[in-house]
Design a protein around this motif. Structure first.
Motif, short mmCIF file in Angstrom:
data_model
loop_
_atom_site.label_atom_id
_atom_site.label_comp_id
_atom_site.label_asym_id
_atom_site.label_seq_id
_atom_site.Cartn_x
_atom_site.Cartn_y
_atom_site.Cartn_z
N UNK A 143 21.07 13.02 -29.75
CA UNK A 143 20.63 14.07 -30.68
C UNK A 143 21.67 14.39 -31.73
N UNK A 144 22.94 14.53 -31.31
CA UNK A 144 24.00 14.87 -32.26
C UNK A 144 24.22 13.74 -33.26
N UNK A 145 24.18 12.50 -32.78
CA UNK A 145 24.39 11.36 -33.67
C UNK A 145 23.30 11.29 -34.72
N UNK A 146 22.06 11.50 -34.32
CA UNK A 146 20.95 11.47 -35.28
C UNK A 146 21.13 12.53 -36.36
N UNK A 147 21.56 13.71 -35.94
CA UNK A 147 21.76 14.80 -36.90
C UNK A 147 22.87 14.45 -37.89
N UNK A 148 23.96 13.88 -37.37
CA UNK A 148 25.09 13.52 -38.23
C UNK A 148 24.74 12.37 -39.17
N UNK A 149 23.98 11.41 -38.70
CA UNK A 149 23.57 10.27 -39.53
C UNK A 149 22.66 10.74 -40.67
N UNK A 150 21.75 11.63 -40.37
CA UNK A 150 20.86 12.17 -41.42
C UNK A 150 21.66 12.94 -42.46
N UNK A 151 22.69 13.65 -42.00
CA UNK A 151 23.54 14.39 -42.95
C UNK A 151 24.30 13.43 -43.85
N UNK A 152 24.73 12.31 -43.30
CA UNK A 152 25.48 11.33 -44.10
C UNK A 152 24.61 10.69 -45.17
N UNK A 153 23.34 10.45 -44.86
CA UNK A 153 22.48 9.79 -45.84
C UNK A 153 21.95 10.77 -46.89
#
Length: 369
Positions: A143-153
């Motif tokens: 869950x945390x990784x998905x949130x961080x990846x979306x923030x990066x894009x």
């Protein structure tokens, strides 16, 4: 900046024989406005011209492509050259799964040219940070990784992405709201299409052979165009940050003024510069002044001077009627005298005045907050 600050960019520009933006039949695009046919250049065409001009001036721009998985793969490989192609593909698949954007994965034996289903606009900085994240993290699906990846894009946006926005059909959460609106350019007067009949000769033909090796026609027109765009400074600040938003807005104004679509440029050499530019910084709403030309300009002595007079009259009318609030700034760069605002003699001083006005607007917001 006040809660809402908008920048209106009004440009009048004459273009000689040209075919800037073609329709499906190869003819210059037109529009019916005020009961007559006008020359038209689509907003998409001029936005691409702006993006190409940014690139030519070494301004970092985004890429709009289906090949984003390949770009990400190359960036990961650059960071870790020894990583196998299979491991790279696994990382790329995990990144895109986290974003919710579908990609077509190559079948066994194919050369790895996997793509997104639709064009996707991404900044170089977004690709670099996604690649670094993929290298630095083993798990990319929690869950945390998905949130961080979306923030990066969504972060580290290039200027064109911040200005023109992005739509992601697979995941609207990754959309970027455009900070700029660009109108279709229209001629201020009626335009009648003309045709250039051309022939091409065979340089190697025998002397006794007559006639052309090829012949055809190209449709073209000549026009004085009214061009309009606006910038939502609040949205641009959201996309870039306040300081970069000011730099980006001024850069866009200059580039929008000086750029031109390249359609049939080699045939007509129609690259001209604006004769009149009015930039207005407004605290309430953007205003397109095209209604000044709903009654087309009629003249046998040129269209520019009358077009400027009609445009300034329209500006003055909405100001006098208090249909809009008093502008924070109204500056004009023109070949002619102006009654609408402060006339500035050179482009650098013109852009400096706009920069100072936008800085004051940003300070106002900081004070209010």
């Amino acid at each position: 900046m006040k809660n809402n600050v908008y920048v209106d960019i009004n440009v009048l520009q004459t273009v000689p024989s040209s075919n800037l933006n073609r329709d499906d039949a190869g003819a210059p695009k037109t529009a019916l406005y005020g009961g007559v046919s006008r020359a038209r250049v689509s907003s998409q065409s001029w936005k691409r011209a702006v993006r190409k001009a940014f690139e030519a001036n070494d301004v970092t721009i985004a890429k709009r492509t289906k090949k984003v998985p390949q770009l990400l793969s190359a960036a990961i490989k650059t960071l870790v050259p020894e990583m196998t192609d299979k491991d790279v593909l696994t990382k790329v698949q995990a990144i895109f799964k986290a974003t919710g954007i579908k990609i077509a994965v190559p079948k066994d034996g194919e050369d790895g040219r996997y793509e997104t289903g639709a064009l996707l606009m991404v900044s170089p900085g977004q690709i670099e940070k996604l690649a670094q994240y993929a290298v630095d993290h083993e798990s990319l699906d929690d869950k945390d990784a998905k949130k961080e990846i979306k923030a990066l894009i969504k972060g580290d946006q290039a200027i064109d992405l911040a200005l023109f926005g992005r739509m992601v059909a697979d995941n609207p959460e990754l959309n970027v709201d455009a900070a700029t609106q660009v109108a279709h350019a229209l001629s201020t007067h009626e335009v009648v299409p003309e045709f250039d009949y051309y022939t091409a000769l065979d340089d190697a033909k025998e002397e006794d052979q007559n006639g052309a090796a090829m012949l055809g026609t190209i449709e073209f027109n000549s026009a004085t165009l009214y061009r309009y765009a606006n910038i939502n400074m609040h949205e641009l600040s959201h996309n870039l940050g306040a300081e970069d938003a000011i730099t980006g807005a001024v850069n866009f104004i200059k580039t929008f003024m000086l750029s031109m679509p390249s359609g049939k440029q080699n045939t007509f050499a129609n690259k001209t510069l604006p004769s009149y530019v009015m930039v207005t910084v407004r605290p309430d709403t953007p205003v397109n002044l095209v209604s000044a030309f709903e009654e087309p300009v009629v003249s046998r002595d040129g269209y520019m001077k009358q077009s400027e007079a009609k445009l300034e009259a329209a500006y003055q009318k909405i100001t006098d009627q208090e249909l809009v609030e008093k502008p924070l700034l109204n500056v004009v760069l023109s070949d002619y005298d102006t009654t609408a605002g402060q006339k500035i003699e050179t482009l650098p001083k013109f852009l400096d005045a706009i920069t100072e006005s936008l800085k004051e607007a940003v300070q106002d917001e900081d004070t209010n907050n």
